[in-house]
Design a protein around this motif. Structure first.
Motif, mmCIF file in Angstrom:
data_model
loop_
_atom_site.group_PDB
_atom_site.id
_atom_site.type_symbol
_atom_site.label_atom_id
_atom_site.label_comp_id
_atom_site.label_asym_id
_atom_site.label_seq_id
_atom_site.Cartn_x
_atom_site.Cartn_y
_atom_site.Cartn_z
ATOM 1 N N ASN A 28 41.968 42.580 39.443
ATOM 2 C CA ASN A 28 42.606 41.556 38.622
ATOM 3 C C ASN A 28 41.668 40.367 38.474
ATOM 4 O OD1 ASN A 28 44.930 43.170 38.744
ATOM 5 N ND2 ASN A 28 46.288 41.425 38.984
ATOM 6 N N GLU A 29 41.874 39.575 37.435
ATOM 7 C CA GLU A 29 41.077 38.361 37.302
ATOM 8 C C GLU A 29 41.468 37.385 38.417
ATOM 9 O OE1 GLU A 29 39.826 34.860 34.112
ATOM 10 O OE2 GLU A 29 41.148 36.493 33.469
ATOM 11 N N TYR A 30 40.459 36.838 39.081
ATOM 12 C CA TYR A 30 40.704 35.881 40.153
ATOM 13 C C TYR A 30 39.466 35.017 40.320
ATOM 14 C CZ TYR A 30 42.319 34.203 44.791
ATOM 15 O OH TYR A 30 42.727 33.438 45.865
ATOM 16 N N SER A 31 39.671 33.743 40.305
ATOM 17 C CA SER A 31 38.602 32.768 40.534
ATOM 18 C C SER A 31 39.267 31.434 40.810
ATOM 19 C CB SER A 31 37.688 32.655 39.300
ATOM 20 O OG SER A 31 38.379 32.034 38.219
ATOM 21 N N LEU A 32 38.455 30.416 41.042
ATOM 22 C CA LEU A 32 39.022 29.089 41.245
ATOM 23 C C LEU A 32 39.903 28.673 40.071
ATOM 24 C CD1 LEU A 32 35.882 27.453 42.812
ATOM 25 C CD2 LEU A 32 38.163 27.207 43.795
ATOM 26 N N TRP A 33 39.517 29.072 38.865
ATOM 27 C CA TRP A 33 40.299 28.605 37.717
ATOM 28 C C TRP A 33 41.346 29.613 37.235
ATOM 29 C CZ3 TRP A 33 38.039 27.385 32.236
ATOM 30 C CH2 TRP A 33 37.669 28.545 31.571
ATOM 31 N N VAL A 75 36.770 41.437 47.207
ATOM 32 C CA VAL A 75 35.424 41.900 46.860
ATOM 33 C C VAL A 75 35.156 41.568 45.394
ATOM 34 C CG1 VAL A 75 33.829 43.852 46.867
ATOM 35 C CG2 VAL A 75 35.774 43.832 48.456
ATOM 36 N N PRO A 76 34.634 40.369 45.095
ATOM 37 C CA PRO A 76 34.405 39.980 43.700
ATOM 38 C C PRO A 76 33.305 40.801 43.039
ATOM 39 C CG PRO A 76 33.513 38.329 45.202
ATOM 40 C CD PRO A 76 34.287 39.291 46.036
ATOM 41 N N ILE A 77 33.420 40.960 41.723
ATOM 42 C CA ILE A 77 32.414 41.720 40.971
ATOM 43 C C ILE A 77 31.888 40.874 39.801
ATOM 44 C CG2 ILE A 77 33.041 44.091 41.565
ATOM 45 C CD1 ILE A 77 34.811 44.119 39.038
ATOM 46 N N PHE A 136 37.754 40.368 39.000
ATOM 47 C CA PHE A 136 36.796 40.353 37.895
ATOM 48 C C PHE A 136 36.758 38.936 37.318
ATOM 49 C CE2 PHE A 136 40.635 41.535 35.398
ATOM 50 C CZ PHE A 136 40.518 40.700 34.294
ATOM 51 N N SER A 137 35.692 38.642 36.595
ATOM 52 C CA SER A 137 35.431 37.280 36.092
ATOM 53 C C SER A 137 35.520 36.246 37.220
ATOM 54 C CB SER A 137 36.407 36.919 34.969
ATOM 55 O OG SER A 137 36.212 37.738 33.847
ATOM 56 N N PRO A 138 34.857 36.497 38.349
ATOM 57 C CA PRO A 138 34.929 35.555 39.468
ATOM 58 C C PRO A 138 34.232 34.231 39.174
ATOM 59 C CG PRO A 138 33.273 37.215 39.925
ATOM 60 C CD PRO A 138 33.985 37.647 38.671
ATOM 61 N N LEU A 139 33.402 34.218 38.131
ATOM 62 C CA LEU A 139 32.724 32.983 37.732
ATOM 63 C C LEU A 139 33.410 32.344 36.527
ATOM 64 C CD1 LEU A 139 29.008 34.095 38.216
ATOM 65 C CD2 LEU A 139 30.474 32.828 39.779
ATOM 66 N N ALA A 140 34.674 32.725 36.325
ATOM 67 C CA ALA A 140 35.480 32.120 35.250
ATOM 68 C C ALA A 140 34.813 32.287 33.889
ATOM 69 C CB ALA A 140 35.755 30.643 35.551
ATOM 70 N N ARG A 141 34.333 33.497 33.646
ATOM 71 C CA ARG A 141 33.701 33.843 32.371
ATOM 72 C C ARG A 141 32.529 32.916 32.065
ATOM 73 N NH1 ARG A 141 37.008 37.794 30.347
ATOM 74 N NH2 ARG A 141 39.121 37.798 31.179
ATOM 75 N N GLY A 142 31.827 32.549 33.142
ATOM 76 C CA GLY A 142 30.636 31.713 33.016
ATOM 77 C C GLY A 142 30.881 30.242 33.259
ATOM 78 N N PHE A 143 32.141 29.801 33.197
ATOM 79 C CA PHE A 143 32.445 28.385 33.336
ATOM 80 C C PHE A 143 31.936 27.821 34.660
ATOM 81 C CE2 PHE A 143 35.331 25.064 34.912
ATOM 82 C CZ PHE A 143 35.205 24.120 33.891
#
Length: 221
Positions: free
Chosen positions: A61-66, A160-162, A88-95
């Motif tokens: 699932n999508e998971y990150s600080l944002w 386990v972020p990807i 997925f998108s652990p870097l917030a789609r680049g943000f």
């Protein structure tokens, strides 16, 4: 290849009972075509339902600080039942790299152009978080993206972020996040700076949201 190690049901078809979809994957396991079953963009409830049919090895699932939706129950459920949570998108789609151009400069086919947080009515509020974010990373002695990954890795042993990249240097940078040792204070400040309350706009449009089953904050429903 003769067998797939981990086969994800990437999107649950809401017109088909989850038991039927997972049952199909059980049949593939029985035939020796796959070794483990994964789910993606599912809610905590759907995970529990699927686990009545088969052992689920991972949830992507999508998971990150944002994007904190997994904190509505999925993180705990995965920890309790031994499921790997694969953000997925652990870097917030680049943000969270702090290096994005103005979203208006995204190429026409860039999926982010249709995402609310990158659109003109929301982007200025989100961009306003970046100076403090990059400053915190500098204080911690790492890159902004590394700080984001280290925060995720601190959420539990089963997380386990990807991160995705096409740049070998970025790959090396991402891998180095595994070896970062950050203080509880830095992690807490990162958590407080970028979160569901400070980020402006939902992660998906209404149409995009209908395609997924992930837990949703009430105000985004």
């Amino acid at each position: 290849m003769d067998v797939i190690d981990l086969y994800y049901l990437h999107r649950w078809d809401k017109t088909v009972p989850i038991a039927e979809s997972v049952g199909g994957l059980v049949d593939l396991m029985g035939a020796g075509k796959i070794r483990a079953i994964g789910l993606s963009e599912v809610s905590t409830t759907r995970l529990r339902e699927a686990q009545q049919i088969a052992e689920i090895a991972a949830v992507q699932n999508e998971y990150s600080l944002w994007t904190r939706n997994p904190e509505l129950g999925l993180v705990e459920a995965c920890e309790q039942t031994g499921v790997a949570l694969v953000p997925f998108s652990p870097l917030a789609r680049g943000f969270l790299t702090g290096a994005l151009p103005d979203p208006q400069a995204f190429e026409s086919g860039d999926l982010r152009r249709g995402m609310p947080r990158f659109q003109p009515d929301h982007w200025p509020g989100n961009a306003a978080l970046l100076p403090a974010w990059t400053a915190l990373a500098a204080e911690a002695g790492c890159k902004p993206g590394q700080l984001a990954l280290a925060w995720l890795l601190s959420r539990g042993e089963r997380v386990v972020p990807i991160p995705g990249t096409t740049d070998p240097d970025h790959l090396d940078e991402n891998l180095a996040a595994v070896h970062l040792t950050l203080s509880d204070d830095v992690l807490a400040r990162a958590d407080a700076l970028v979160n569901h309350a400070t980020v402006v706009g939902p992660r998906y449009s209404a149409a995009q949201s209908r395609e997924v089953d992930a837990d949703t904050f009430e105000e985004d429903a």
